[in-house]
Motif scaffolding. Structure first.
Motif, PDB file in Angstrom:
ATOM      1  N   LYS A  80       0.885  -1.166  -0.128  1.00  0.00           N
ATOM      2  CA  LYS A  80      -0.047   0.081   0.150  1.00  0.00           C
ATOM      3  C   LYS A  80       0.985   1.217  -0.055  1.00  0.00           C
ATOM      4  O   LYS A  80       0.503   2.179  -0.572  1.00  0.00           O
ATOM      5  CB  LYS A  80      -0.976  -0.259   1.280  1.00  0.00           C
ATOM      6  N   VAL A  81       2.134   1.279   0.544  1.00  0.00           N
ATOM      7  CA  VAL A  81       2.952   2.410   0.460  1.00  0.00           C
ATOM      8  C   VAL A  81       3.715   2.364  -0.861  1.00  0.00           C
ATOM      9  O   VAL A  81       3.936   3.476  -1.364  1.00  0.00           O
ATOM     10  CB  VAL A  81       4.089   2.427   1.755  1.00  0.00           C
ATOM     11  N   ILE A  82       4.248   1.283  -1.319  1.00  0.00           N
ATOM     12  CA  ILE A  82       5.211   1.307  -2.277  1.00  0.00           C
ATOM     13  C   ILE A  82       4.509   1.605  -3.592  1.00  0.00           C
ATOM     14  O   ILE A  82       5.305   2.081  -4.474  1.00  0.00           O
ATOM     15  CB  ILE A  82       6.083  -0.071  -2.474  1.00  0.00           C
ATOM     16  N   TYR A 104       5.455   3.816  -6.921  1.00  0.00           N
ATOM     17  CA  TYR A 104       5.804   3.103  -7.962  1.00  0.00           C
ATOM     18  C   TYR A 104       5.148   3.798  -9.250  1.00  0.00           C
ATOM     19  O   TYR A 104       5.975   4.171 -10.272  1.00  0.00           O
ATOM     20  CB  TYR A 104       5.603   1.669  -8.017  1.00  0.00           C
ATOM     21  N   ILE A 105       3.736   4.183  -9.086  1.00  0.00           N
ATOM     22  CA  ILE A 105       3.010   4.695 -10.165  1.00  0.00           C
ATOM     23  C   ILE A 105       3.609   5.926 -10.483  1.00  0.00           C
ATOM     24  O   ILE A 105       3.911   6.362 -11.577  1.00  0.00           O
ATOM     25  CB  ILE A 105       1.713   4.670  -9.813  1.00  0.00           C
ATOM     26  N   ILE A 106       3.878   6.930  -9.624  1.00  0.00           N
ATOM     27  CA  ILE A 106       4.399   8.119  -9.869  1.00  0.00           C
ATOM     28  C   ILE A 106       5.700   8.302 -10.333  1.00  0.00           C
ATOM     29  O   ILE A 106       6.127   8.996 -11.420  1.00  0.00           O
ATOM     30  CB  ILE A 106       4.397   9.148  -8.624  1.00  0.00           C
ATOM     31  N   ASP A 107       6.617   7.322  -9.809  1.00  0.00           N
ATOM     32  CA  ASP A 107       8.015   6.895 -10.567  1.00  0.00           C
ATOM     33  C   ASP A 107       8.138   6.644 -11.936  1.00  0.00           C
ATOM     34  O   ASP A 107       8.899   7.056 -12.751  1.00  0.00           O
ATOM     35  CB  ASP A 107       8.737   5.895  -9.641  1.00  0.00           C
ATOM     36  N   PHE A 129      -5.944   4.449  -7.822  1.00  0.00           N
ATOM     37  CA  PHE A 129      -5.515   3.210  -7.236  1.00  0.00           C
ATOM     38  C   PHE A 129      -5.638   3.008  -5.938  1.00  0.00           C
ATOM     39  O   PHE A 129      -5.825   2.041  -5.297  1.00  0.00           O
ATOM     40  CB  PHE A 129      -3.697   3.138  -7.660  1.00  0.00           C
ATOM     41  N   SER A 130      -5.314   4.136  -5.038  1.00  0.00           N
ATOM     42  CA  SER A 130      -5.543   4.257  -3.537  1.00  0.00           C
ATOM     43  C   SER A 130      -6.948   4.094  -3.318  1.00  0.00           C
ATOM     44  O   SER A 130      -7.113   3.363  -2.196  1.00  0.00           O
ATOM     45  CB  SER A 130      -4.736   5.620  -2.904  1.00  0.00           C
ATOM     46  N   PHE A 131      -7.741   4.409  -4.011  1.00  0.00           N
ATOM     47  CA  PHE A 131      -9.438   4.310  -3.513  1.00  0.00           C
ATOM     48  C   PHE A 131      -9.516   2.917  -3.693  1.00  0.00           C
ATOM     49  O   PHE A 131     -10.405   2.325  -3.107  1.00  0.00           O
ATOM     50  CB  PHE A 131     -10.072   5.154  -4.640  1.00  0.00           C
ATOM     51  N   HIS A 132      -9.049   2.346  -4.876  1.00  0.00           N
ATOM     52  CA  HIS A 132      -9.166   0.675  -4.775  1.00  0.00           C
ATOM     53  C   HIS A 132      -9.044  -0.223  -3.879  1.00  0.00           C
ATOM     54  O   HIS A 132      -9.367  -0.857  -3.477  1.00  0.00           O
ATOM     55  CB  HIS A 132      -8.553   0.294  -6.316  1.00  0.00           C
ATOM     56  N   LEU A 133      -7.554   0.221  -3.302  1.00  0.00           N
ATOM     57  CA  LEU A 133      -7.207  -0.702  -2.067  1.00  0.00           C
ATOM     58  C   LEU A 133      -8.267  -0.546  -1.009  1.00  0.00           C
ATOM     59  O   LEU A 133      -8.423  -1.131  -0.197  1.00  0.00           O
ATOM     60  CB  LEU A 133      -5.833  -0.119  -1.906  1.00  0.00           C
ATOM     61  N   GLY A 180       3.059   8.242 -13.804  1.00  0.00           N
ATOM     62  CA  GLY A 180       1.616   8.244 -13.676  1.00  0.00           C
ATOM     63  C   GLY A 180       1.215   9.537 -12.729  1.00  0.00           C
ATOM     64  O   GLY A 180       1.984  10.261 -12.329  1.00  0.00           O
ATOM     65  N   LEU A 181       0.072   9.925 -13.299  1.00  0.00           N
ATOM     66  CA  LEU A 181      -0.523  11.006 -12.834  1.00  0.00           C
ATOM     67  C   LEU A 181      -1.026  11.003 -11.459  1.00  0.00           C
ATOM     68  O   LEU A 181      -1.308   9.816 -10.942  1.00  0.00           O
ATOM     69  CB  LEU A 181      -1.701  11.424 -13.652  1.00  0.00           C
ATOM     70  N   ALA A 182      -1.236  12.046 -10.757  1.00  0.00           N
ATOM     71  CA  ALA A 182      -1.895  12.111  -9.176  1.00  0.00           C
ATOM     72  C   ALA A 182      -3.129  11.348  -9.309  1.00  0.00           C
ATOM     73  O   ALA A 182      -3.512  10.628  -8.526  1.00  0.00           O
ATOM     74  CB  ALA A 182      -1.630  13.603  -8.708  1.00  0.00           C
ATOM     75  N   ALA A 183      -3.930  11.774 -10.392  1.00  0.00           N
ATOM     76  CA  ALA A 183      -5.168  11.228 -10.485  1.00  0.00           C
ATOM     77  C   ALA A 183      -5.230   9.548 -10.823  1.00  0.00           C
ATOM     78  O   ALA A 183      -6.027   8.909 -10.013  1.00  0.00           O
ATOM     79  CB  ALA A 183      -5.950  11.601 -11.719  1.00  0.00           C
ATOM     80  N   THR A 184      -4.185   9.010 -11.180  1.00  0.00           N
ATOM     81  CA  THR A 184      -3.945   7.680 -11.347  1.00  0.00           C
ATOM     82  C   THR A 184      -3.568   6.872 -10.015  1.00  0.00           C
ATOM     83  O   THR A 184      -4.105   5.863  -9.543  1.00  0.00           O
ATOM     84  CB  THR A 184      -2.692   7.190 -12.356  1.00  0.00           C
ATOM     85  N   VAL A 185      -2.637   7.739  -9.303  1.00  0.00           N
ATOM     86  CA  VAL A 185      -2.505   7.436  -7.908  1.00  0.00           C
ATOM     87  C   VAL A 185      -3.851   7.301  -6.984  1.00  0.00           C
ATOM     88  O   VAL A 185      -4.075   6.312  -6.307  1.00  0.00           O
ATOM     89  CB  VAL A 185      -1.318   8.090  -7.200  1.00  0.00           C
ATOM     90  N   GLY A 186      -4.502   8.484  -7.236  1.00  0.00           N
ATOM     91  CA  GLY A 186      -5.623   8.533  -6.346  1.00  0.00           C
ATOM     92  C   GLY A 186      -6.753   7.276  -6.586  1.00  0.00           C
ATOM     93  O   GLY A 186      -7.359   6.651  -5.627  1.00  0.00           O
TER      94      GLY A 186
END
Length: 54
Positions: free
Chosen positions: A30-32, A36-39, A50-54, A42-48
């Motif tokens: 959940k942290v990594i 990795y997506i940003i690295d 993905f994090s919402f899915h978890l 990926g966009l901040a929206a993609t990270v959001g």
């Protein structure tokens, strides 16, 4: 009777150890993964999302 008690304790210990390893791996993921997506660009929206899915 003593053998059954020892088996129960061994099984419980293995269960708790497996649970600990699993929870540690899930927490690290959940942290990594957002990092990795940003690295990889990926966009901040993609990270959001993905994090919402978890």
């Amino acid at each position: 009777m003593g053998k059954d008690k020892k088996t129960l304790n061994t099984n419980l210990l293995l269960l708790l150890l497996g649970r600990f390893v699993s929870d540690t791996g899930s927490g690290l993921q959940k942290v990594i993964m957002p990092l990795y997506i940003i690295d990889v660009g990926g966009l901040a929206a993609t990270v959001g999302l993905f994090s919402f899915h978890l």
